[in-house]
Each structure stands twice: as structure tokens, then as C-alpha cells.
Design an enzyme around this catalytic site. Structure first.
Site, PDB file in Angstrom:
ATOM      1  N   GLU A 190       0.812  -1.224   0.000  1.00 41.18           N
ATOM      2  CA  GLU A 190       0.000   0.000   0.000  1.00 41.18           C
ATOM      3  C   GLU A 190       0.850   1.282   0.000  1.00 41.18           C
ATOM      4  O   GLU A 190       0.449   2.266  -0.621  1.00 41.18           O
ATOM      5  CB  GLU A 190      -0.953   0.013   1.204  1.00 41.18           C
TER       6      GLU A 190
ATOM      7  N   ILE B  59       3.571  -9.593   2.378  1.00 35.14           N
ATOM      8  CA  ILE B  59       3.235 -10.817   3.140  1.00 35.14           C
ATOM      9  C   ILE B  59       1.941 -10.603   3.912  1.00 35.14           C
ATOM     10  O   ILE B  59       1.299 -11.553   4.308  1.00 35.14           O
ATOM     11  CB  ILE B  59       4.362 -11.231   4.121  1.00 35.14           C
ATOM     12  N   ASP B  60       1.539  -9.333   4.114  1.00 36.42           N
ATOM     13  CA  ASP B  60       0.359  -9.032   4.953  1.00 36.42           C
ATOM     14  C   ASP B  60      -0.967  -9.314   4.235  1.00 36.42           C
ATOM     15  O   ASP B  60      -2.008  -9.406   4.886  1.00 36.42           O
ATOM     16  CB  ASP B  60       0.370  -7.554   5.379  1.00 36.42           C
TER      17      ASP B  60
ATOM     18  N   GLU C 111       0.471  -9.124  15.327  1.00 38.19           N
ATOM     19  CA  GLU C 111       1.244  -8.029  15.953  1.00 38.19           C
ATOM     20  C   GLU C 111       0.428  -6.740  16.103  1.00 38.19           C
ATOM     21  O   GLU C 111       0.717  -5.915  16.957  1.00 38.19           O
ATOM     22  CB  GLU C 111       2.494  -7.739  15.114  1.00 38.19           C
TER      23      GLU C 111
ATOM     24  N   ARG D  54       4.322 -19.387  27.421  1.00 36.78           N
ATOM     25  CA  ARG D  54       5.545 -18.895  26.770  1.00 36.78           C
ATOM     26  C   ARG D  54       5.176 -18.174  25.462  1.00 36.78           C
ATOM     27  O   ARG D  54       4.111 -18.420  24.900  1.00 36.78           O
ATOM     28  CB  ARG D  54       6.475 -20.053  26.406  1.00 36.78           C
TER      29      ARG D  54
ATOM     30  N   HIS E 253      10.914 -11.445  11.308  1.00 32.24           N
ATOM     31  CA  HIS E 253      11.286 -11.408   9.889  1.00 32.24           C
ATOM     32  C   HIS E 253      11.546 -12.780   9.281  1.00 32.24           C
ATOM     33  O   HIS E 253      11.706 -12.880   8.061  1.00 32.24           O
ATOM     34  CB  HIS E 253      12.501 -10.489   9.698  1.00 32.24           C
TER      35      HIS E 253
ATOM     36  N   ARG F 239       9.397 -13.469   6.420  1.00 36.35           N
ATOM     37  CA  ARG F 239       9.636 -12.840   5.111  1.00 36.35           C
ATOM     38  C   ARG F 239      10.855 -13.420   4.406  1.00 36.35           C
ATOM     39  O   ARG F 239      11.162 -13.031   3.282  1.00 36.35           O
ATOM     40  CB  ARG F 239       9.883 -11.336   5.298  1.00 36.35           C
TER      41      ARG F 239
END
Ligand code: F6P
Length: 337
Positions: free
Chosen positions: A98, A122-123, A218, A261, A267, A270
Site C-alpha cells: 500500500e 506478506i500481509d 502483531e 511462553r 522477519h 519474510r
């Protein structure tokens, strides 16, 4: 051609396909180094058959990338236009998400730049296309990680929280969570509270299962967790620094008493070689982008609709983020607890 934003598996496959198709039609192709920064600074390099040999399976991008935004730099856009003029560039292929494509769209609309786009991230949060390339690889990596984390979860009777990328959308979390059999999936678009999350885990443990896997995106807004931090030239904070996974794990342990945990994939999602699906999609996108150049269809972006590669308006594709619809979250939710 330029690649902008985060690196992504499949970028080199696009570079190869665009170069191959345009070369076959008698064009010279140049790679612009490190995204928009290369156009601001005039940093270009030729791309020919030699440069693209062997790059199909390689992760990252052979021409580099950056999060430079020319609209945020003093005189940035003028320098971009000067470079295009000086280097006699007839067409620009911008490969990005974007942010990168938003710049491409504005350059086209406001300065008549002859540009076409290729949807990378990747999103998977770009509108106008069913899938961006790179997403399948990220989901594959995250799913494999979830599979592996089951081992420790089961052996130690633990709750394992897995934090995945995706920025403000939960596509990676939902798809890898479904594929990996997650017991709870927490995403920004359909936020469940920590208490609801804990209820699901308790419900599961009451049926005799004494371990759980929680996938959290995230970008999930956990109450009390700030949004502050360094901001890039597109206004994005570095979400990994908020530590949503670690904080969610702390609260789960505190609320349920179950040992918990966290694993942050970061990364790794990716990196490395693209999946066959991403290689094929990136290749098809690259050919489509080259064909748009040959047809002089400026301001358009290659896109996937169903199984067909089509072209859509760059302006449309960058108008709003594509979020996870309720139907997809319902699929995930059917396996909670
Ligand atoms: O947009 C791709 C992405 O990997 C996001 O999922 C993540 O929030 C961001 O980039 C990380 O950016 P950087 O590589 O600059 O840390």
C-alpha cells in the site's frame, strides 16, 4: 522497475518475469536501487538476462528496497521526476504494498508518471486483489512454526503464544492459525478480550487437553499497550516493538495460572525461498505488468480475481486496506477452545 517496502518472497520472480517479457519485446530494462530512494538519488543499474539468471527461487530482492517516501522528503518528488526525465525512462514498474503503490498512484494522478503496479506484501492487506504474492510463503512459514511449537506445548503442558506479522490486519494469523490448528486466534479486526481468550483456554483444559496454542497478530490492540515508538516515512510505528505477544502471554498466565511462553516469528516470515504458489503468482503478475507497459495502460495494477490475473486501478487498490472479513474469522473461531 523498483521494489519498495519490506522485502518479500517472490520479488525476484517478478523482476525476472518483467525483464524477460520486456526484453523479448525489444525494451531495455533498468533496476532502480532501493525503492523510491533510487529514483530520488538517481541510483539505477541495468537488468538483463545475465542479472536475472537463477533468481527465481531467491528470497529478498536483487535490486534492494527501502521505506523511502519521496512525498515526505524536501524536493523528493521533483528529484524523482528529474531522474525519470534524465534517464529517459519510458515506463515505471513499481512492485510494493500500500505504501509503495500509494506513491505510484499519486505520481500517476498528480504528475502523469507512466507507472504500473504489482501487489506485493506478506500481509495480504491490499485491496483490488484476492491475494498478494509473498503471503502464501509467510503463511507456510508461520504454519510450520505452529506445528513445531505444538511439540513443546504438549510436552510441558504449556500455553504457547505465537506472535505473527500482518501489520493492522490478521490475514497471516487467521490463515496460519487455521492451518496449524490454533486453539485461539487474536486479530485486530475482530478483537476478543484477554478474558475471552482465557475462557477459551480454560474451556479447552476442562475437556482434558492441558496445552494450548494461541496465535496473535502483531497489530492486535491489547488494552493498556501503547502505540508509541519510531515512525517510518509512511507513518507506521514498528509494531514488533510493542511486544503484544509477550504481554498477552503474561496476562494469560496471570489470569489462568497455566504456564505460558511466547514466540515472536518476526522477519523469519519474510525470509528465504518463495513457495511454488508464490513463484507462480509473482511470475504471472510480472508478465501482466509487462503487458500493461506494452499496452501503455498507465495507473493500473496486476491483480488476482479468482484464478484470473486481471488489471485494476492503482487508485482503487490503494484507497483502503483489505481486512479479514467475518466469514474467515468464523472459520477460525469454529476451532477455538
Ligand atoms: O509489511 C510487511 C511487514 O513485514 C509487516 O508485517 C511488519 O509490521 C513490517 O513489515 C515490519 O517492517 P520492518 O521490516 O521495517 O521491521
Amino acid at each position: 522497475m523498483l521494489t519498495g517496502g519490506g522485502d518479500c518472497p517472490g520479488l525476484n520472480a517478478v523482476i525476472r518475469a518483467v525483464t524477460r517479457r520486456l526484453h523479448a519485446n525489444g525494451w531495455d530494462v533498468v533496476g532502480i536501487r532501493e525503492g523510491w530512494r533510487g529514483l530520488v538519488e538517481g541510483n539505477l543499474e541495468p537488468l538483463g538476462p545475465r542479472e536475472i539468471t537463477g533468481i527465481l527461487p531467491r528470497g529478498g530482492t536483487i535490486i534492494g528496497t527501502s521505506r523511502t517516501n519521496p512525498f515526505k522528503l524536501d524536493g523528493g518528488v521533483d528529484r524523482v521526476l528529474e531522474t525519470l526525465e534524465r534517464e529517459a525512462i519510458d515506463a515505471l514498474v513499481a512492485i510494493g504494498g500500500e505504501d509503495t503503490l500509494g506513491v505510484a498512484s499519486r505520481l500517476h494522478a498528480e504528475h502523469d508518471v507512466r507507472v504500473v503496479g504489482v501487489p506485493k506484501t506478506i500481509d495480504n492487506d491490499l485491496s483490488g486483489t484476492d491475494y498478494t504474492f509473498g503471503f502464501d510463503t509467510a503463511v507456510f512459514i508461520a504454519t510450520e512454526a505452529i506445528d513445531r511449537l505444538h511439540t513443546t506445548a504438549e510436552s510441558h503442558n504449556r500455553v504457547m503464544v505465537v506472535e505473527v506479522m500482518g501489520r493492522h490486519t490478521g490475514w497471516i494469523a487467521v490463515m496460519s492459525g487455521i492451518a496449524g490448528g490454533a486453539d485461539v486466534i487474536v486479530i485486530p479486526e475482530h478483537p476478543i478480550s484477554v478474558d475471552e481468550c482465557c475462557d477459551e483456554i480454560r474451556r479447552r483444559h476442562e475437556t482434558g487437553k492441558d496445552f494450548s496454542i494461541v496465535v496473535v497478530s502483531e497489530g492486535y490492540e491489547l488494552e493498556g499497550l501503547g502505540q508509541e515508538g519510531d515512525v517510518d516515512q509512511f507513518g507506521h510505528v514498528r509494531l514488533s516493538e510493542r511486544g503484544v505477544g509477550a504481554e498477552l502471554a503474561r496476562r494469560i498466565e496471570e489470569t489462568t495460572g497455566y504456564e505460558t511462553r511466547t514466540t515472536v516469528l518476526g522477519h523469519v516470515q519474510r525470509g528465504g525461498t518463495p513457495t511454488p504458489r508464490d513463484r507462480v503468482l509473482a511470475t504471472r503478475y510480472g508478465l501482466e505488468a509487462a503487458d500493461l507497459v506494452l499496452a501503455q495502460s498507465w495507473g493500473r495494477m496486476a491483480a488476482l480475481h479468482g484464478d484470473s490475473v486481471v488489471d485494476v486501478s492503482l487508485a482503487e487498490a490503494t484507497r483502503e486496506l483489505k481486512t479479514v472479513p467475518p466469514e474467515w474469522y468464523d472459520v477460525a473461531r469454529a476451532f477455538f477452545g
